[in-house]
Design an enzyme around this catalytic site. Sequence first.
Site, short mmCIF file in Angstrom:
data_model
loop_
_atom_site.label_atom_id
_atom_site.label_comp_id
_atom_site.label_asym_id
_atom_site.label_seq_id
_atom_site.Cartn_x
_atom_site.Cartn_y
_atom_site.Cartn_z
CG ASP A 37 128.32 70.81 129.14
OD1 ASP A 37 127.33 70.06 129.25
OD2 ASP A 37 128.97 71.23 130.11
NE ARG B 200 124.88 73.60 132.60
CZ ARG B 200 126.10 73.93 132.19
NH1 ARG B 200 126.66 75.05 132.62
NH2 ARG B 200 126.74 73.18 131.34
NE ARG C 284 119.26 67.17 132.15
CZ ARG C 284 120.43 67.85 132.21
NH1 ARG C 284 120.51 68.95 132.92
NH2 ARG C 284 121.48 67.40 131.57
CG HIS D 20 119.32 66.52 125.51
ND1 HIS D 20 120.58 67.00 125.79
CD2 HIS D 20 118.90 65.90 126.64
CE1 HIS D 20 120.90 66.67 127.04
NE2 HIS D 20 119.89 66.02 127.58
CG ASP E 135 131.78 58.94 133.35
OD1 ASP E 135 131.69 57.80 133.85
OD2 ASP E 135 132.84 59.58 133.27
CG LEU F 169 133.42 68.07 107.99
CD1 LEU F 169 134.54 68.93 108.58
CD2 LEU F 169 132.07 68.68 108.38
CB SER G 235 133.85 65.85 130.60
OG SER G 235 133.53 66.96 131.41
C1 IPE Z 1 130.40 66.05 128.65
O1 IPE Z 1 129.41 66.79 129.25
C2 IPE Z 1 129.81 65.08 127.71
C3 IPE Z 1 129.14 65.63 126.53
C4 IPE Z 1 129.05 66.90 126.22
C5 IPE Z 1 128.58 64.67 125.65
P1 IPE Z 1 128.87 66.45 130.71
O2 IPE Z 1 127.83 67.47 131.01
O3 IPE Z 1 128.45 65.03 130.79
O4 IPE Z 1 130.17 66.64 131.61
P2 IPE Z 1 130.32 66.98 133.16
O5 IPE Z 1 129.52 65.96 133.90
O6 IPE Z 1 129.76 68.36 133.36
O7 IPE Z 1 131.78 66.94 133.41
C1 IPE Z 2 125.29 68.28 126.84
O1 IPE Z 2 124.41 68.98 127.62
C2 IPE Z 2 124.67 67.05 126.22
C3 IPE Z 2 125.12 65.79 126.81
C4 IPE Z 2 125.98 65.66 127.78
C5 IPE Z 2 124.56 64.58 126.28
P1 IPE Z 2 124.09 68.57 129.12
O2 IPE Z 2 122.94 67.60 129.09
O3 IPE Z 2 125.28 68.12 129.84
O4 IPE Z 2 123.57 69.94 129.69
P2 IPE Z 2 123.95 70.60 131.09
O5 IPE Z 2 125.43 70.62 131.19
O6 IPE Z 2 123.32 69.74 132.14
O7 IPE Z 2 123.35 71.96 131.02
MG MG Z 3 126.72 69.06 130.92
#
Ligand code: IPE
Ligand code: IPE
Ligand code: MG
Length: 230
Positions: A9, A13, A22, A26, A56, A120, A182
């Site tokens: 995660d 941000r 964003r 990724h 989600d 692995l 999550s």
């Molecule tokens: C959880 O992260 C899913 C992944 C890292 C793939 P999210 O960013 O979607 O989760 P929430 O919305 O903060 O709970």
């Molecule tokens: C995790 O990073 C990747 C996925 C959930 C696919 P986020 O995209 O949730 O990044 P933040 O949490 O918004 O920073």
């Molecule tokens: Mg996130």
Amino acid sequence: MTHVAIIMDGNGRWATARGRPREYGHRRGAESVRHVVEAAPDLGIDTLTLYAFSSDNWKRPTTEVSVLMKLFSRYLRSETPKLLNNGVRLQVVGRRDRLAPNLVRQIEASEDATRSQTRLLLRLAVDYSSRDLLLKAVRAAVAASDLERQDMSTLLGEAMHGDGSAPDVDLLIRTGGERRLSDFLLWECAYAELLFTPVMWPDYDGAHLAEALADFRSRERRFGEVAAAS
Ligand code: IPE
Ligand code: IPE
Ligand code: MG
């Protein structure tokens, strides 16, 4: 036998803090995946489950979703030969019926190509929802209503693990500062050690993973029993 699971995660941000879209986060996050997959076997990890896309996450803007799917496809294309060379078996867990047919074919090809690798087990969770899997498993269990408790547990465990038989999670890491699951591996994390780090996923590398493992190995796991005499 150590199973580490990571909620990757903080990509968005991380990018926003740098004035970038964003999607840039990724792309950089995909680099971190390479780093941790390379580092994992030498740290004693034999199963690594990475949360790449939750069920989600379909709620995100379509442009972001399509970037994530493209990155996933690109990862499979560029990394499968390397996985094979490094003894890594790839398994994708989660629903496949909502993924593009081309992507599903790519997933199947990568899984087939790496099937006999044993150094692995890399499990990528895509369109993954632990609750969905649990509900499906319960439905199957109810249909077979004369099950003994042990058989029910086996059936649930198998359904939760997708097509494989991955062990329970030993260490669950979440990057990006949030402290929640999550909808990830709810069944398998019953006795997982939890580690939450503020490091954003694009900054996460093998050294962070080594630190996490050192922390994990210093913990005493009791599984409901009394502490071992010292
Ligand atoms: C959880 O992260 C899913 C992944 C890292 C793939 P999210 O960013 O979607 O989760 P929430 O919305 O903060 O709970
Ligand atoms: C995790 O990073 C990747 C996925 C959930 C696919 P986020 O995209 O949730 O990044 P933040 O949490 O918004 O920073
Ligand atoms: Mg996130």
